[in-house]
Design a protein around this motif. Structure first.
Motif, mmCIF file in Angstrom:
data_model
loop_
_atom_site.group_PDB
_atom_site.id
_atom_site.type_symbol
_atom_site.label_atom_id
_atom_site.label_comp_id
_atom_site.label_asym_id
_atom_site.label_seq_id
_atom_site.Cartn_x
_atom_site.Cartn_y
_atom_site.Cartn_z
ATOM 1 N N TYR A 118 1.365 7.856 -3.909
ATOM 2 C CA TYR A 118 1.085 8.548 -5.216
ATOM 3 C C TYR A 118 0.065 9.505 -4.831
ATOM 4 O O TYR A 118 -0.054 10.269 -6.046
ATOM 5 N N GLN A 119 -0.925 9.308 -4.142
ATOM 6 C CA GLN A 119 -1.773 10.311 -3.719
ATOM 7 C C GLN A 119 -1.452 11.756 -3.740
ATOM 8 O O GLN A 119 -1.875 12.767 -4.012
ATOM 9 N N TYR A 127 0.501 -1.182 0.027
ATOM 10 C CA TYR A 127 -0.002 -0.080 -0.100
ATOM 11 C C TYR A 127 0.864 1.434 0.201
ATOM 12 O O TYR A 127 0.215 2.415 -0.255
ATOM 13 N N GLU A 165 0.905 3.300 -3.325
ATOM 14 C CA GLU A 165 -0.252 3.983 -3.501
ATOM 15 C C GLU A 165 -0.373 5.149 -2.825
ATOM 16 O O GLU A 165 -1.249 6.248 -3.387
ATOM 17 N N ILE A 166 -0.321 5.109 -1.517
ATOM 18 C CA ILE A 166 -0.709 6.092 -0.810
ATOM 19 C C ILE A 166 0.341 7.314 -0.912
ATOM 20 O O ILE A 166 -0.114 8.420 -0.905
#
Lengths: 387, 94
Positions: free
Chosen positions: A223-224, A217, A220-221
Motif C-alpha cells: 500500500y505504500q 505486513y 501494508e508495504i
C-alpha cells in the motif's frame, strides 16, 4: 546559451546521463536501446564520467545490480527494451517495493512472438502494474527532457520509486532530430546531488533491505506504493513546472491540443501524438471540431487531468500501441475508468495500431476521426489489420 | 495480527533496528515440537550444533531443553540425536 544539435534519441539519453553522472550504470545491450549503453560506455572509457559501469550477463542481473547499488546509496541508471524488460520481470516488482529510485530508459519494442525488433508499447504496458513510474516522450527533445525530470521525480523523498523513461524504438531511438540539450551546469543544478535513504554502506545505521513480509505486513508495504504514486502526481507536476521555467518547454502530465472547443478527441502516447496533432490541424482546416490529447505520465495515471479534458466531449478515440488479447488495451482501459467519473461520458472507442513497428499514417487517423464523428466503429478496433 | 499502519512502517518494509528478529516469535510456525528424554540424553550437544534456529538451551555444557519461542519444529535435532533422546510431537495434541 545551449546550442541545438542533431542526434538520435538514444544518444540524447546517454548525453543526459553524462550530465547527471550517475554513480552506477549496470546494463545489458538490446536493440533498440543499445546505442544508449554503448555511448555511455564510451563516456566511461574516455574518463568523461566517473560512473561505475557494469556489463551484466543478463537483464535480470543488470536490474539486480541496480537494486543492490541503489540500496547501497548510489544514484543508478540503466536501459532496456522488449525481451530485456521481460527478463527483468521479477526484479521490476522487487525494485519498486524496495523503493530504489532507479532511472531506466525503455526503448519501446514489441515482445516476441513472432520475434520482431520494432516499436510498440507492449513491453512497457506489461510492466504497468509493477509499481514503476512511467513517462513517455514524443521525440528526441522529450526523451532528453523526460530523463532529466525523471531523476527528480523518482528520487523525491515523497516518491522514492523507480521510473521508466519510455521512447519509441527506432522512431525516436534511431531517428536523427534537432534538439537542444541544457548546458552541463544547468542540467546538473536542475537534477541536484543524490540523497540516499539509509544506504547499506552506512555501517553506523545498519539496515536490512527487502526482508520477507508475511501476510500481516505484505499488504501494508504494498500500500505504500499507492501513497507514493499519489505523491508522484504532484511531484511530477512541480518538476515539470520548474523545468518549464528553466527551459521554456512547458510540459504537463497530460497535454491537450485544440481541445477547448473540440467535440471529438484522440488520445495517444509517444511519437504518434505528433501525428495526431498534425491530423487535428488538417481536420480543423476543414471545420471539424477535433482535438488531441497526449498522455505523458502513464504511471501514475493522471485520471483527474483526463476527466477535465474529456468532460462534455461527444466521442473519443484512444490509440493503443499494444493489445490485450481478449479485452481492450491498457490506455483505453484507464481512459474509460477516468471517464466513468463523468455524468454523461463521451462514447469512447479503442484503436489498436502500429504493432510490431507498423507505420501509422495521417490518413488512417483521419478516417478514425471520421468514424467517431459518425458514431461508427466497434468498441475495440484493430486499425489496419488484414483480417 | 500486527497493528502498524502502512504509513508508520519503514519505507519498503526495510528493517532499521538491528537484532529485532529476536522479537519475531517464529516458533508460532511450528506444527511439531521436539521433546527431550533426559534419561537418554548424553549431553553430547549434537542437537545444539545442528539446530538452525539456535533454539537448543544449554547451561553449564548440559542440554536443558528447547527455546520454543523460536524453534520452528524442523526436527533436525531429533533426526541427528545419536542417543535417540528427542521425539517430535504433534502440536495441540496431548
Amino acid at each position: 546559451m545551449s546550442k541545438p544539435i542533431a542526434v538520435n534519441g538514444d544518444t540524447a539519453i546517454a548525453m543526459a546521463w553524462k550530465q547527471i553522472n550517475p554513480d552506477v550504470v549496470a546494463a545489458y545491450p538490446i536493440t533498440p536501446q543499445t546505442i544508449i549503453v554503448e555511448a555511455y560506455s564510451d563516456y566511461v572509457a574516455d574518463g568523461l564520467v566517473d560512473t561505475e559501469y557494469i556489463c551484466a550477463e543478463s537483464e535480470h542481473s543488470a536490474l539486480s545490480i541496480c537494486v543492490g547499488s541503489s540500496a547501497a546509496g548510489a544514484r543508478v541508471a540503466t536501459a532496456t527494451a522488449s525481451a530485456g524488460l521481460a527478463f527483468m520481470w521479477e526484479m521490476l516488482y522487487v525494485s519498486a517495493s524496495m523503493r530504489t529510485p532507479i532511472v531506466m530508459a525503455v526503448a519501446n519494442r514489441t515482445l516476441s512472438g513472432p520475434i520482431n525488433i520494432h516499436c510498440d508499447h507492449s513491453d512497457a504496458m506489461g510492466a504497468r502494474d509493477s509499481g514503476w513510474l512511467q513517462i513517455f516522450g514524443e521525440n528526441v527533445q522529450e526523451a532528453y527532457d523526460n530523463t532529466l525530470m525523471a531523476f527528480r521525480i523518482a528520487e523525491n523523498m515523497k516518491v522514492r520509486l523507480p521510473i521508466m523513461t519510455c521512447l519509441d524504438g527506432f522512431i525516436i531511438t534511431h531517428a536523427l532530430e534537432r534538439f537542444e540539450p541544457l548546458e552541463d551546469e544547468k542540467a546538473k543544478a536542475f537534477v541536484g546531488p543524490y540523497q540516499p535513504v539509509r544506504p547499506l554502506l552506512d555501517v553506523k545505521s545498519p539496515t536490512t533491505y527487502g526482508p520477507i513480509a508475511m501476510p500481516e505486513y505484505y499488504y501494508e508495504i504494498k500500500y505504500q506504493l499507492v501513497t507514493a504514486m499519489a505523491n508522484a502526481m504532484d511531484v511530477a507536476r512541480q518538476v515539470m513546472a520548474e523545468y518549464g521555467e528553466l527551459t521554456g518547454r512547458r510540459y504537463d502530465l497530460v497535454e491537450g491540443y485544440r481541445t477547448e472547443d473540440a467535440e471529438y478527441l484522440m488520445v495517444a502516447m509517444g511519437s504518434t501524438a505528433g501525428t495526431v496533432r498534425f491530423v487535428v490541424d488538417q481536420l480543423r482546416a476543414e471545420g471539424k471540431k477535433v482535438g488531441a490529447v497526449k498522455v505523458r505520465l502513464f504511471r501514475p495515471f493522471p485520471t483527474e487531468d483526463l476527466v477535465a479534458l474529456l468532460r462534455g466531449k461527444k466521442a473519443v478515440a484512444v490509440l493503443d500501441r499494444a493489445m490485450s488479447p481478449g479485452t481492450g488495451a491498457p490506455l483505453y482501459m484507464d481512459v474509460v475508468e477516468a471517464a466513468s467519473q463523468i455524468g454523461s461520458p463521451p462514447r469512447i472507442s479503442n484503436y489498436i495500431y502500429g504493432l510490431g513497428g507498423r507505420d501509422i499514417m495521417p490518413e488512417q487517423l483521419s478516417s478514425v476521426f471520421g468514424e467517431i464523428i459518425e458514431g461508427r466503429g466497434e468498441r475495440v478496433n484493430y486499425l489496419g489489420v488484414r483480417k | 495480527m500486527a497493528d502498524e499502519g502502512s504509513s508508520s512502517l519503514p519505507l519498503g518494509g526495510m528493517i532499521i533496528e538491528p537484532g529485532n528478529s529476536r522479537r519475531y516469535r517464529t516458533g508460532e510456525w511450528r506444527s511439531q515440537r521436539p521433546e527431550v528424554d533426559k534419561e537418554k540424553c548424553t549431553n553430547c550437544l549434537t542437537c545444539w550444533i545442528y539446530c538452525p534456529d539456535n533454539s537448543v538451551l544449554v547451561e553449564n555444557e548440559k542440554m536443558m531443553g528447547f527455546k520454543y519461542s523460536h524453534c520452528k519444529g524442523c526436527g533436525i535435532c531429533a533426526n541427528q540425536c545419536p542417543a535417540k533422546a528427542i521425539t517430535m510431537r504433534e502440536e495441540g495434541v496431548e
